[in-house]
Design an enzyme around this catalytic site. Structure first.
Site, short mmCIF file in Angstrom:
data_model
loop_
_atom_site.label_atom_id
_atom_site.label_comp_id
_atom_site.label_asym_id
_atom_site.label_seq_id
_atom_site.Cartn_x
_atom_site.Cartn_y
_atom_site.Cartn_z
N ASP A 76 0.82 -1.21 0.00
CA ASP A 76 0.00 0.00 0.00
C ASP A 76 0.85 1.26 0.00
OD1 ASP A 76 -2.38 -1.33 -0.11
OD2 ASP A 76 -2.77 -1.26 2.05
N GLY A 77 2.01 1.23 0.68
CA GLY A 77 2.89 2.39 0.69
C GLY A 77 3.38 2.74 -0.70
N ASN A 150 -5.52 8.48 1.89
CA ASN A 150 -5.96 7.72 3.06
C ASN A 150 -6.38 8.62 4.21
OD1 ASN A 150 -5.85 5.12 2.14
ND2 ASN A 150 -3.94 4.59 3.15
N GLU A 151 -5.43 9.39 4.75
CA GLU A 151 -5.73 10.17 5.94
C GLU A 151 -4.73 11.28 6.17
OE1 GLU A 151 -2.58 7.84 6.63
OE2 GLU A 151 -4.44 6.67 6.79
N ASP A 180 -3.33 11.06 22.04
CA ASP A 180 -2.10 10.84 21.28
C ASP A 180 -2.20 11.42 19.88
OD1 ASP A 180 -0.98 9.55 23.40
OD2 ASP A 180 -1.14 7.53 22.58
N ALA A 192 -7.14 1.75 7.08
CA ALA A 192 -5.71 1.99 7.33
C ALA A 192 -5.52 2.50 8.76
CB ALA A 192 -5.17 2.97 6.29
N PHE A 195 -8.58 2.70 11.03
CA PHE A 195 -9.01 1.38 11.51
C PHE A 195 -8.24 1.00 12.76
CE2 PHE A 195 -8.41 -3.24 11.48
CZ PHE A 195 -9.72 -3.69 11.44
#
Length: 352
Positions: A76-77, A150-151, A180, A192, A195
């Site tokens: 995925d990276g 993704n985010e 955090d 990702a 989740f």
């Protein structure tokens, strides 16, 4: 003119470089033109020598808008890195998973030859995945602007200190707490980082934005799913001097001093992914995460006859008795009776 296929590989892995050679050879033998970035090609040549298949160089022999499709060999990276390259163009990405989960990938390493065949035959569809625009403000000044597939993750900069934040939806504060970090994600990113932070899995075709706190010290710090037209924001409070850092897709970062504000909105520029399997997302979810489904029996056949269920009669409902006559059920009051020793019947007579 022959179709050109961009081959993007994680050249830090020998398996990916081997797969890239195989893909280029098969593409060439099928009449297509393999294209690679010079850096990737040089890495492979340094390890294995000259490629057997003639390969064009991106941005030297061919422009990106002349490429028909991008094959991504890695995890995925690697696909996220490839998305940086093709976003804003019409080039779709087709991922071949050489990593672990590989949720963005369409096929596995064992299916490489078949995947190349599908590319040659144009046996794929293209879907657009939502991305997000990310802005960082401080003191009314725009510090940075970027995007993510993704985010966007706001994290504490010092692992020994908690980050104090307030989350906001559509210019209204929701809650403040120590944590955090906070993950702001797309449906694609729901499987990702979000989740891992306890956020919900959202099907890719659902249009929404997600917010998931990370290890929050608060009674109300639940994941949120909001409209795709909403504006999500995270502000780093100044009641402590704890700073944060913003990571977008784990690729791009910027420091966040106290008082910083991160805003996330839906982007107008999606990323295009090629699909060779029209399998439901639920099936992909089970396969990628190896979820147990023992005992599943499946939907009942459409022709199976069943018993028609009727509502349970409530107070005052009038039903029909076995003789077909109207009968009153429910409370005495609803039946036209009193709760005393003597009641009045429906016919006007007295009942002892």
């Amino acid at each position: 003119m022959s179709r050109r296929i961009l081959v993007l590989a994680h050249t830090g892995r020998r398996a990916a470089m081997t797969a890239a050679q195989e893909a280029c050879t098969q593409l060439h033998s099928s009449g297509l033109v393999p294209v690679m970035r010079r850096r990737d090609l040089e890495d492979i040549q340094a390890e294995y020598g000259v490629l057997a298949a003639p390969t064009e160089i991106l941005d030297e022999d061919v422009a990106l808008d002349e490429v028909d499709l991008g094959m991504v060999l890695g995890g995925d990276g690697t696909i996220l890195r490839a998305a940086e390259l093709v976003r804003g163009t019409n080039v779709p990405l087709l991922g071949v998973n050489l990593g672990h989960v590989g949720f963005l990938a369409e096929s596995e390493r064992a299916d490489l030859a078949q995947t190349v065949h599908w590319v040659v035959e144009r046996a794929y569809t293209v879907e657009e995945r939502m991305t997000i625009d990310v802005k960082v403000w401080h003191g009314g000044e725009l510090l940075a602007r970027t995007w993510a597939l993704n985010e966007a993750a706001v994290e504490k900069a010092d692992r020994q200190r908690m980050l104090e934040v307030v989350i906001e939806v559509d210019a209204r504060p929701i809650s403040s707490f120590g944590c955090d970090g906070v993950v702001l994600a797309t449906p694609t990113g729901s499987t990702a980082y979000a989740f891992s932070a306890g956020g919900p899995v959202v099907w890719p075709e659902v249009e929404a934005l997600l917010l998931a706190p990370i290890s929050a010290h608060a009674l109300f710090a639940k994941p949120l799913v909001v409209s795709p037209t909403s504006v999500l924001a995270v502000e780093i409070l100044t009641r402590t001097d704890a700073a944060g850092v913003l990571w977008c897709d784990g690729r791009r970062s910027i420091d966040l001093p106290p008082g910083s504000r991160v805003e996330v909105t839906r982007s107008k520029t999606p990323v295009r992914l090629a699909r060779t399997h029209l399998t439901p997302f639920s099936e992909r979810l089970v396969r990628k995460f190896q979820l147990p489904t023992h005992g599943w029996r499946g939907p009942a056949p459409a022709t199976t006859a069943g018993t028609q269920l009727s509502p349970v009669p409530g107070p005052g409902d009038r039903n029909t008795d076995s003789a077909g006559n109207g009968a009153v059920t429910g409370s005495p009051e609803a039946a036209g009776t009193s709760t005393g020793d003597t009641a009045v019947s429906d016919s006007g007579g007295f009942v002892a």
